[in-house]
Design an enzyme around this catalytic site. Sequence first.
Site, short mmCIF file in Angstrom:
data_model
loop_
_atom_site.label_atom_id
_atom_site.label_comp_id
_atom_site.label_asym_id
_atom_site.label_seq_id
_atom_site.Cartn_x
_atom_site.Cartn_y
_atom_site.Cartn_z
N CYS A 114 -28.85 20.69 -6.10
CA CYS A 114 -28.09 21.72 -6.82
C CYS A 114 -28.90 22.41 -7.91
O CYS A 114 -28.52 23.50 -8.37
CB CYS A 114 -26.81 21.12 -7.41
SG CYS A 114 -25.69 20.53 -6.15
N HIS A 251 -24.41 26.48 -12.82
CA HIS A 251 -24.17 25.92 -11.48
C HIS A 251 -22.67 25.65 -11.36
O HIS A 251 -22.03 25.19 -12.31
CB HIS A 251 -24.95 24.62 -11.33
CG HIS A 251 -24.59 23.85 -10.10
ND1 HIS A 251 -24.51 24.45 -8.86
CD2 HIS A 251 -24.27 22.54 -9.92
CE1 HIS A 251 -24.16 23.53 -7.97
NE2 HIS A 251 -24.00 22.38 -8.58
N ASN A 281 -18.65 24.24 -4.50
CA ASN A 281 -20.02 23.95 -4.90
C ASN A 281 -20.96 24.29 -3.74
O ASN A 281 -20.96 23.61 -2.72
CB ASN A 281 -20.12 22.46 -5.28
CG ASN A 281 -21.50 22.06 -5.74
OD1 ASN A 281 -22.46 22.83 -5.61
ND2 ASN A 281 -21.61 20.85 -6.27
#
Length: 324
Positions: A114, A251, A281
Site C-alpha cells: 500500500c 492512502h 482500499n
Amino acid sequence: MRRSVMLSCGSYLPEKFLTNNDLAKIVDTTDEWITQRTGIRKRHVAGEGEKTSDMATRAAEKALKAAGLTGADIDAIFLATTTPDQTFPATAVTVQDNIGMGDRGFAFDIQAVCSGFIYALSTADNFIKSGQINRALVIGAEHFTRLLDWDDRTTCVLFGDGAGAVILEAAEGKGDKTDRGILTTHLHSEGAKRDLLYVDGGPSSTRTVGHVRMNGKEVFRNAVTRMSEAIVEAMQASGVTPEEVDWLVPHQANRRIIDATAEKLNLPANKVVVTVEEHGNTSAASIPLALSVAVEDGRIRRGDLILMEAMGGGLTWGAALARW
Ligand code: UT7
C-alpha cells in the site's frame, strides 16, 4: 535546484463494482458493520481478463493526454503494484509497450504494497533530481481483489481494484518550499512486523499466489502512528506548517485511520481528500486515484501544497510533500 514537477494525473476504475450489500450475500457481514468500521460503501472489481497492466495503461494514457504527451516523451516508468500480471516480467514493461515507448528508456515495478505509490514517486523523483532522466510516468495499479480469500470477512470487504498515474518532468526551482513539484519524500520499513499483513504464498515459498492475511487491529495502530510520524518528518524537512498544507491526500484504507491521522495533525476535515467510501482500499493505486478525483473536480489547483502518506505490508510507510 532540479525539481520533479507534477505535470498531470490520470486514473482508471473498472466498470463493475460491489456494494456492501453484495458482499453480505457472500460472507457473514453487514452494510452497517463495513460502513461504521471502515467508511467503505463500494469497491470496483476488475472484469474477467482485465489485467493490472490494462488498468495501468488506461490511467497512463489519461495522464499522457492531460499533459499533451505521448509514450515517446517518457524516459522511464515506475509502476507500483503488489498484483503484477505475471511473476515476471515486470508489469511496467507491458505498459511501456502498450503506450508505444518501444525500446525507449526503461520500466520496472516497485513492490511496497500500500506504500507503493510513495515509494515509486520517491524513486522517480530521485532519478530526475540526479539528472538521469527528464520525464517519468509514476503509476500505482492493483488487481487486489485477486489476492482475497472470499471466505474471510475480515479482509475481503476492504479491498478494490484500480489504477492511477502521474507524470513528472524536470524543472529548475529555487530550492525552497515555494517551488512547484516534489519538495521532499520520506520512506521507511520495519521487516520485523512483516507478519502483521502479508500474503500466504509466493514463488519461493509455496509456488502459489496466496491470499491476504492481516492482523487488522495491529495494522490500524501502526498506521496512525507511522503515518503521523512521516507527515511530521516531511513538513519539518521542508519548513512547512500544517496551516500551509492545502490538501492531505492519504492512502485510503479506512476512514477511521484517515480521520485519526488528520486529527492528530490538526488538519481540518475539509482539507482531506477521501475516496475510500467509493473505492475501498486499492493499495498502491489509492493515492493517485484520490489525487485524480480531486484534480478533476477542481479542488486541487495549480500551486496547492499536497501532503501524501501511506502505510502497508512490510511494514512499509512514507510521506511526500509536493506543490501541484
Ligand atoms: O492498506 C494497508 C493497511 N491496512 C489497514 O490499514 C487496515 C487496518 N485495519 C483496519 O482498518 C481495521 O482493523 C479493520 C477494518 C480491518 C477491522 O476493524 P476493527 O474495528 O479493528 O475490528 P476487529 O478486527 O477488532 O473486529 C471486531 C469484530 C470481531 O468480532 P468479535 O471478535 O468482536 O466477536 C470480528 O470478527 O468484528 C468482527 N468482524 C466483522 N463483522 C462483520 C470482522 N470483520 C467483519 C465483517 N463483518 N466484515
